[in-house]
Design an enzyme around this catalytic site. Structure first.
Site, PDB file in Angstrom:
ATOM      1  N   ARG A   1      37.154  41.014  47.120  1.00  0.00           N
ATOM      2  CA  ARG A   1      37.943  41.409  45.943  1.00  0.00           C
ATOM      3  C   ARG A   1      37.015  41.302  44.742  1.00  0.00           C
ATOM      4  O   ARG A   1      36.300  40.308  44.591  1.00  0.00           O
ATOM      5  CB  ARG A   1      39.151  40.484  45.773  1.00  0.00           C
ATOM      6  CG  ARG A   1      39.843  40.672  44.427  1.00  0.00           C
ATOM      7  CD  ARG A   1      41.165  39.968  44.355  1.00  0.00           C
ATOM      8  NE  ARG A   1      42.164  40.684  45.144  1.00  0.00           N
ATOM      9  CZ  ARG A   1      43.476  40.453  45.058  1.00  0.00           C
ATOM     10  NH1 ARG A   1      43.937  39.530  44.229  1.00  0.00           N
ATOM     11  NH2 ARG A   1      44.326  41.135  45.801  1.00  0.00           N
TER      12      ARG A   1
ATOM     13  N   LYS B   1      23.724  30.889  40.327  1.00  0.00           N
ATOM     14  CA  LYS B   1      22.292  30.678  40.019  1.00  0.00           C
ATOM     15  C   LYS B   1      21.595  32.005  39.734  1.00  0.00           C
ATOM     16  O   LYS B   1      20.377  32.056  39.625  1.00  0.00           O
ATOM     17  CB  LYS B   1      21.609  30.000  41.207  1.00  0.00           C
ATOM     18  CG  LYS B   1      22.210  28.659  41.594  1.00  0.00           C
ATOM     19  CD  LYS B   1      21.524  28.142  42.870  1.00  0.00           C
ATOM     20  CE  LYS B   1      22.190  26.865  43.356  1.00  0.00           C
ATOM     21  NZ  LYS B   1      21.738  26.500  44.713  1.00  0.00           N
TER      22      LYS B   1
ATOM     23  N   ARG C   1      48.342  35.976  47.911  1.00  0.00           N
ATOM     24  CA  ARG C   1      48.762  36.631  49.147  1.00  0.00           C
ATOM     25  C   ARG C   1      47.621  37.295  49.912  1.00  0.00           C
ATOM     26  O   ARG C   1      47.493  37.106  51.123  1.00  0.00           O
ATOM     27  CB  ARG C   1      49.850  37.684  48.861  1.00  0.00           C
ATOM     28  CG  ARG C   1      51.226  37.109  48.734  1.00  0.00           C
ATOM     29  CD  ARG C   1      52.060  37.882  47.743  1.00  0.00           C
ATOM     30  NE  ARG C   1      51.522  37.694  46.412  1.00  0.00           N
ATOM     31  CZ  ARG C   1      51.901  36.707  45.599  1.00  0.00           C
ATOM     32  NH1 ARG C   1      52.839  35.896  45.948  1.00  0.00           N
ATOM     33  NH2 ARG C   1      51.335  36.552  44.407  1.00  0.00           N
ATOM     34  N   THR C   2      46.800  38.064  49.226  1.00  0.00           N
ATOM     35  CA  THR C   2      45.770  38.806  49.963  1.00  0.00           C
ATOM     36  C   THR C   2      44.800  37.825  50.629  1.00  0.00           C
ATOM     37  O   THR C   2      44.473  37.956  51.807  1.00  0.00           O
ATOM     38  CB  THR C   2      45.021  39.761  49.010  1.00  0.00           C
ATOM     39  OG1 THR C   2      45.997  40.545  48.311  1.00  0.00           O
ATOM     40  CG2 THR C   2      44.095  40.687  49.769  1.00  0.00           C
TER      41      THR C   2
HETATM   42  C1  NCD Z   1      47.963  42.835  43.197  1.00  0.00           C
HETATM   43  C2  NCD Z   1      46.465  43.031  43.016  1.00  0.00           C
HETATM   44  O1  NCD Z   1      45.680  42.090  43.115  1.00  0.00           O
HETATM   45  O2  NCD Z   1      46.106  44.178  42.817  1.00  0.00           O
HETATM   46  N1  NCD Z   1      48.268  41.673  43.905  1.00  0.00           N
HETATM   47  C3  NCD Z   1      48.188  41.605  45.279  1.00  0.00           C
HETATM   48  O3  NCD Z   1      47.159  41.808  45.876  1.00  0.00           O
HETATM   49  N2  NCD Z   1      49.317  41.334  45.942  1.00  0.00           N
HETATM   50  C4  NCD Z   1      48.725  42.986  41.949  1.00  0.00           C
HETATM   51  C5  NCD Z   1      48.356  42.203  40.707  1.00  0.00           C
HETATM   52  O4  NCD Z   1      47.236  41.828  40.452  1.00  0.00           O
HETATM   53  O5  NCD Z   1      49.254  41.957  39.916  1.00  0.00           O
END
Ligand code: NCD
Length: 336
Positions: free
Chosen positions: A134, A113, A83-84
């Site tokens: 992330r 590398k 989703r993100t």
């Molecule tokens: C969450 C996350 O990545 O923190 N997911 C998300 O972004 N919707 C929750 C998870 O990892 O379960």
């Protein structure tokens, strides 16, 4: 993301760390990094919600937008995401921006590398105007933001924060109840390592007369630093083992996944499946209540609940992430 992070000290929650990059928004989003919910005032959140409403009209009508035409947004994801990642791509593209999409940089980028995250930031800022990251390690995105000359957006950092998830959760609550005050929110399940809980609890702390209940196995209670934060802010909250104590009074049941990738296997075995929602539990809630989950789920909401009218996780909650992320991109790039 790997178990190599376990035991490295990286699980430490960094609420009190002092990164020079964490700047209060103070009504001006342009050029700012979005790293933590603590940057936002109530007014700043209201601004995001209002812009998200405008984005909703664009997205729902498939109105072509040139707001970010000529811009490129990079996505650098060191952990899996559905989703993100997709909603940020969709958000950028709907506003006319291009995207550089790097998933699994340990395999597909020069990080394989031996290139550092710092050098990767220099690279991406040469080609794009914002970088969405992330990362499994607490502090990594903050460090990346310190070297970056373009805004960095935290798309989930280790066990610490997930600010854009919290903003879309707030939007979901506001859209459902048409108010952001005097609501009772239950956080349910594995709370100790679940970053959306940390960010959302801090967001809710800004709004009046909110009541928060944290229901979890005793091994994975709310993070101590978030508890301290809520106490400092005089938030009305309680911690419980048994959901029956609070469920009938709740407006929102916010369900969490056991973060298998961040906890020892023995603990996972002990708590997985212990805290799960079925229709019997859901139907103890008020008719007007909702059940939220950032997803993905791994058994903690039974599929029978999906058709319960309270369930919003597969529907509006997910869609709202698009509107909110469109709003955030437009705001930090100074085009909304
Ligand atoms: C969450 C996350 O990545 O923190 N997911 C998300 O972004 N919707 C929750 C998870 O990892 O379960």
């Amino acid at each position: 993301m790997s178990r190599a992070f376990l035991g490295s000290g990286s699980l430490e929650l960094n609420i009190n760390m002092n990164y020079s990059t964490i700047k209060a928004i103070h009504g001006d989003f342009t050029g700012k990094d979005i790293l933590s919910l603590t940057q936002f005032s109530l007014q700043d959140i209201q601004t995001v919600l209002k812009k998200a409403d405008a984005m909703r009209k664009l997205a729902d009508n498939n109105t072509p937008s040139d707001a970010l035409k000529g811009f490129v947004v990079s996505l650098l994801f060191f952990e899996p995401s559905s989703r993100t990642f997709s909603s940020f791509c969709s958000a950028a593209q709907r506003l006319g921006a291009g995207t550089i999409e790097i998933r699994d940089p340990h395999n597909v980028s020069s990080i394989a590398k031996g290139e550092t995250l710092e050098d990767t930031m220099h690279t991406l800022q040469s080609y794009s105007e914002a970088i969405i990251i992330r990362h499994p390690e607490v502090g990594a995105i903050m460090k990346a933001a310190e070297v970056s000359s373009v805004p960095v957006i935290n798309a989930g950092e280790g066990v610490d924060e997930h600010p854009t998830q919290a903003l879309l959760d707030i939007y979901t609550i506001k859209e459902t109840f048409k108010r952001l005050e005097n609501l009772h929110i239950i956080f349910f399940g594995e709370l100790a390592h679940y970053r959306p809980v940390n960010s959302l609890a801090k967001a809710l702390a800004l709004f009046p007369k909110m009541k928060l209940s944290f229901v979890s196995p005793k091994e994975v209670k709310l993070n101590e630093k978030v508890r301290d934060y809520l106490q400092q802010k005089n938030v009305h909250f309680g911690e419980y083992n048994d959901i029956d104590t609070v469920i009938a009074d709740a407006d929102v049941l916010y369900v969490t996944r056991v973060k298998k990738e961040f906890i020892p296997a023995s603990l996972y075995k002990k708590i997985q499946g212990l805290y799960a929602v079925d229709n019997k539990m859901a139907n103890k809630m008020k008719k007007s209540s909702i059940i939220m989950h950032p997803l993905p789920r791994a058994g903690e909401i039974k599929e029978e609940v999906d058709s319960n009218p309270r369930a919003v996780y597969l529907r509006s909650q997910m869609r709202y992430g698009l509107y909110v992320r469109m709003a955030l991109l437009g705001l930090v790039l100074g085009k909304l």
